[in-house]
Scaffold this motif. Sequence first.
Motif, PDB file in Angstrom:
ATOM      1  N   PHE A 107       0.721  -1.124   0.099  1.00 22.68           N
ATOM      2  CA  PHE A 107      -0.135  -0.002   0.071  1.00 22.68           C
ATOM      3  C   PHE A 107       0.837   1.295  -0.043  1.00 22.68           C
ATOM      4  N   VAL A 108       1.809   1.199   0.796  1.00 20.47           N
ATOM      5  CA  VAL A 108       2.915   2.553   1.137  1.00 20.47           C
ATOM      6  C   VAL A 108       3.380   2.843  -0.469  1.00 20.47           C
ATOM      7  N   ILE A 109       3.906   1.608  -1.212  1.00 20.51           N
ATOM      8  CA  ILE A 109       4.712   1.907  -2.159  1.00 20.51           C
ATOM      9  C   ILE A 109       3.729   2.369  -3.475  1.00 20.51           C
ATOM     10  N   GLU A 110       2.447   1.888  -3.404  1.00 23.13           N
ATOM     11  CA  GLU A 110       1.387   2.294  -4.358  1.00 23.13           C
ATOM     12  C   GLU A 110       1.159   3.621  -4.040  1.00 23.13           C
ATOM     13  N   GLN A 111       0.744   3.958  -2.852  1.00 27.82           N
ATOM     14  CA  GLN A 111       0.219   5.559  -2.689  1.00 27.82           C
ATOM     15  C   GLN A 111       1.442   6.605  -2.809  1.00 27.82           C
ATOM     16  N   THR A 112       2.770   6.217  -2.497  1.00 30.36           N
ATOM     17  CA  THR A 112       3.798   7.025  -2.466  1.00 30.36           C
ATOM     18  C   THR A 112       4.561   7.140  -4.022  1.00 30.36           C
ATOM     19  N   ASN A 113       4.632   6.128  -4.610  1.00 33.82           N
ATOM     20  CA  ASN A 113       5.698   6.088  -5.862  1.00 33.82           C
ATOM     21  C   ASN A 113       6.784   6.381  -5.551  1.00 33.82           C
ATOM     22  N   MET A 114       7.013   5.627  -4.183  1.00 29.66           N
ATOM     23  CA  MET A 114       8.692   5.531  -3.909  1.00 29.66           C
ATOM     24  C   MET A 114       8.888   4.066  -3.602  1.00 29.66           C
ATOM     25  N   GLU A 115      10.387   4.074  -3.595  1.00 27.91           N
ATOM     26  CA  GLU A 115      10.963   2.650  -3.247  1.00 27.91           C
ATOM     27  C   GLU A 115      11.149   2.278  -2.093  1.00 27.91           C
ATOM     28  N   PHE A 116      10.854   0.849  -1.539  1.00 28.34           N
ATOM     29  CA  PHE A 116      11.327   0.336  -0.376  1.00 28.34           C
ATOM     30  C   PHE A 116      12.572   0.509  -0.085  1.00 28.34           C
ATOM     31  N   GLY A 117      12.863   1.179   1.185  1.00 30.63           N
ATOM     32  CA  GLY A 117      13.889   1.492   1.773  1.00 30.63           C
ATOM     33  C   GLY A 117      14.539   2.991   1.335  1.00 30.63           C
TER      34      GLY A 117
END
Length: 174
Positions: A107-117
Amino acid sequence: MNLDFQPVQQASHLVPESIYQQLHTLDLLDKVQVAKINPDFADGELLHEQYNVPFESELNCLVVQGKRNGLVKHAAVLVPYGRKANTGSPAKHALDVSKVSFAPLEFVIEQTNMEFGSITPLGLPNDWFILADASIFEQTDVIIGGGLVKSKLQIATKDLKQIPNLIVVENLAK
């Protein structure tokens, strides 16, 4: 420090569009600095060893969700490297929720368009809060994720306070 920082305005390819746009809106494109890093050294200890970044300058950013009466609120939580986020009373009180838990990574990655880490408090959805441990503001400048695991941002703590929805919280880090 051995990182080669330059204004985000001159290296926009190192950050997601949402971060670039928020920095533009806040008139911080020439103040916030970005450096390219080897993604293998993005984590705190490795970043310190490889690039000589002082531990006290490094921040961790985690995303939580709080719930009360069926309403869900999301927040990025900023704590100094090496300390854990206190998702108990300080976070619940700041968000006015009865329960706080870590938000699902997908969810976080989808909502932010940022990469894990490399999740960062800049460029988040407009309805998200940013909870920042008060001790962060003892530093002049801090290092945060660049939204892409290949970059780090350096931002003055006085400029960090300009981010909309930022709430400074005592004892958020433990």
